[in-house]
Design a protein around this motif. Sequence first.
Motif, short mmCIF file in Angstrom:
data_model
loop_
_atom_site.label_atom_id
_atom_site.label_comp_id
_atom_site.label_asym_id
_atom_site.label_seq_id
_atom_site.Cartn_x
_atom_site.Cartn_y
_atom_site.Cartn_z
N LYS A 170 38.04 48.13 34.17
CA LYS A 170 37.66 49.42 34.75
C LYS A 170 38.87 49.97 35.51
O LYS A 170 39.34 49.34 36.46
CB LYS A 170 36.47 49.25 35.69
CG LYS A 170 36.00 50.54 36.36
CD LYS A 170 34.82 50.25 37.28
CE LYS A 170 34.35 51.51 37.99
NZ LYS A 170 33.22 51.22 38.92
N ALA A 218 29.61 37.66 36.49
CA ALA A 218 30.96 37.73 35.91
C ALA A 218 31.99 37.21 36.92
O ALA A 218 31.79 37.30 38.13
CB ALA A 218 31.29 39.16 35.51
N GLU A 235 40.08 47.03 37.88
CA GLU A 235 39.15 45.95 38.17
C GLU A 235 38.90 45.20 36.86
O GLU A 235 38.67 45.81 35.81
CB GLU A 235 37.84 46.50 38.71
CG GLU A 235 37.98 47.23 40.03
CD GLU A 235 36.68 47.91 40.45
OE1 GLU A 235 35.62 47.53 39.91
OE2 GLU A 235 36.73 48.82 41.29
N LEU A 236 38.95 43.88 36.92
CA LEU A 236 38.81 43.04 35.73
C LEU A 236 37.53 42.22 35.82
O LEU A 236 37.25 41.64 36.87
CB LEU A 236 40.02 42.11 35.62
CG LEU A 236 39.96 40.98 34.59
CD1 LEU A 236 39.98 41.54 33.18
CD2 LEU A 236 41.13 40.01 34.81
N TYR A 237 36.77 42.16 34.72
CA TYR A 237 35.52 41.40 34.70
C TYR A 237 35.46 40.54 33.43
O TYR A 237 35.72 41.04 32.33
CB TYR A 237 34.31 42.32 34.73
CG TYR A 237 34.24 43.19 35.97
CD1 TYR A 237 33.67 42.71 37.15
CD2 TYR A 237 34.77 44.48 35.96
CE1 TYR A 237 33.63 43.50 38.28
CE2 TYR A 237 34.72 45.28 37.09
CZ TYR A 237 34.15 44.78 38.25
OH TYR A 237 34.11 45.56 39.38
N VAL A 297 40.51 41.95 41.29
CA VAL A 297 41.01 43.30 41.56
C VAL A 297 42.53 43.24 41.52
O VAL A 297 43.16 42.49 42.28
CB VAL A 297 40.54 43.81 42.93
CG1 VAL A 297 41.13 45.19 43.20
CG2 VAL A 297 39.02 43.86 42.99
N SER A 339 35.56 37.99 38.41
CA SER A 339 36.25 39.27 38.57
C SER A 339 37.55 39.12 39.33
O SER A 339 37.78 38.11 40.02
CB SER A 339 35.35 40.27 39.28
OG SER A 339 35.07 39.82 40.61
N VAL A 367 29.21 47.42 35.49
CA VAL A 367 29.75 46.12 35.88
C VAL A 367 28.71 45.04 35.61
O VAL A 367 27.56 45.15 36.06
CB VAL A 367 30.14 46.13 37.37
CG1 VAL A 367 30.61 44.74 37.80
CG2 VAL A 367 31.21 47.17 37.63
#
Length: 456
Positions: free
Chosen positions: A335, A370, A379-381, A374, A372, A366
């Motif tokens: 995201k 998950a 933002e990574l999931y 930042v 995650s 989201v």
Amino acid sequence: MYVGEEAPEGEGWTQDEDVLDTWFSSALWPFSTMGWPDENSADFKRYFPTSTLVTGYDIIFFWVSRMIFQSLEFTGKSPFHNVLIHGLIRDEEGRKMSKSLGNGIDPMDVIEKYGADALRWFLSNGSAPGQDVRFSYDKMDAAWNFINKIWNVSRYILMNAEDVSADAVSSALTKVANKTAGNVTDRWILTRLNDTARRVTEQMDKFEFGVAGHILYNFIWDEFANWYLELTKEVMFGEDEAEKDITRAVLLHVLDQVLRLLHPIMPFFTEEIFEKLPNTSGSIVVAEYPKVRPEFNDDKASEGVAMLIELITAVRNIRAEVNTPLSKAVPMLIKSEHADFFNAVSPYISRFTNPSELTIAKDLAVPEQAMSAVITGAELYLPLAGLINIEEEIARLEKELAKWQKELDLVNKKLGNERFVANAKAEVVQKEKDKLADYQEKFDTVKARIAELKEN
């Protein structure tokens, strides 16, 4: 001198009228060896005064100050413009090397084992000017490994670009600078090369060779070898020949410039590799030193690839944290307001993170469960369902928690023994305390991870 029978004390000896003591004669060295008092001699006019004197701090008053006031007295000039004061080479325990201690190290033995370049690299990077250096075979190993890394990088580049001409390199670099060819990683590495050349030159001019060496090391090992070379494989293993030609040219140019930057510190192996480059001629000794080329600066590319590297690193860290190998494909969601950029570099993301499904958008739902992270600009999931089996992971972590609890019990028992604490050496007790802190940190980390998984 008296010849024949033994001379009576105080008789038969004649003092030489043309002998100076060691330091007095040494003080005359800068100008007396250059034809002085004939100040019109070629050597005197060419070499006096000189630019820089390099010396140890232990003879500043014995020699350096004498050279200065003798030169001022007899020539009216200072003998040099700069004095670079280096430290002494001490043994690994910090002691001065001496015959009585038997701790001397023959540099020729070190060169025989590691090579002159590795020794020069260690000495130039050992400390700041004026500070002593502790000799270390571990650091010599590191210097040798660094040189070996550059050899391997050079082999990869020459294997892929052995027939690239100087004209082809020049044309390709112009296209990259004009953004009519090449990709964001090419513009990134040229920007980083510019910054490295600028910073290294600044430090060299200030005689901060150790700082210059660290800058070079970080660029060559981390940015050039570990990242750019790996990123180029997306192009080199592809089908676009035009793009391959650009990448080959950039690889050759960066290697060429790196060798020139390294040459003052490590002259021998840089000369050998330089002579193997397809687009160079003559010795690197007389090759032009790298200059900053403003047309290569691309802050946007630099920031973008920095985000890409941070993203790939974050995925690797998450995988390592939950023991999920890279070979296992997992879903990934990104995201970011920079979604267009991440979509453009998605082939790199896929190659280096192995997603089973990659979703990139400025706004997305989201996932509830998950892992995650930042990172800069995103933002990574990674959904847990595709990443791990939660029940199996909790079971594994509970076993690990029990292991650390056992280690904590053993250390606490030992430190709780008053006789041990009272009688053991201080360093032994401290070692156990360090163990306790380490085990406690690992215990707390695993416990928190179990709680997090149970909540999900």
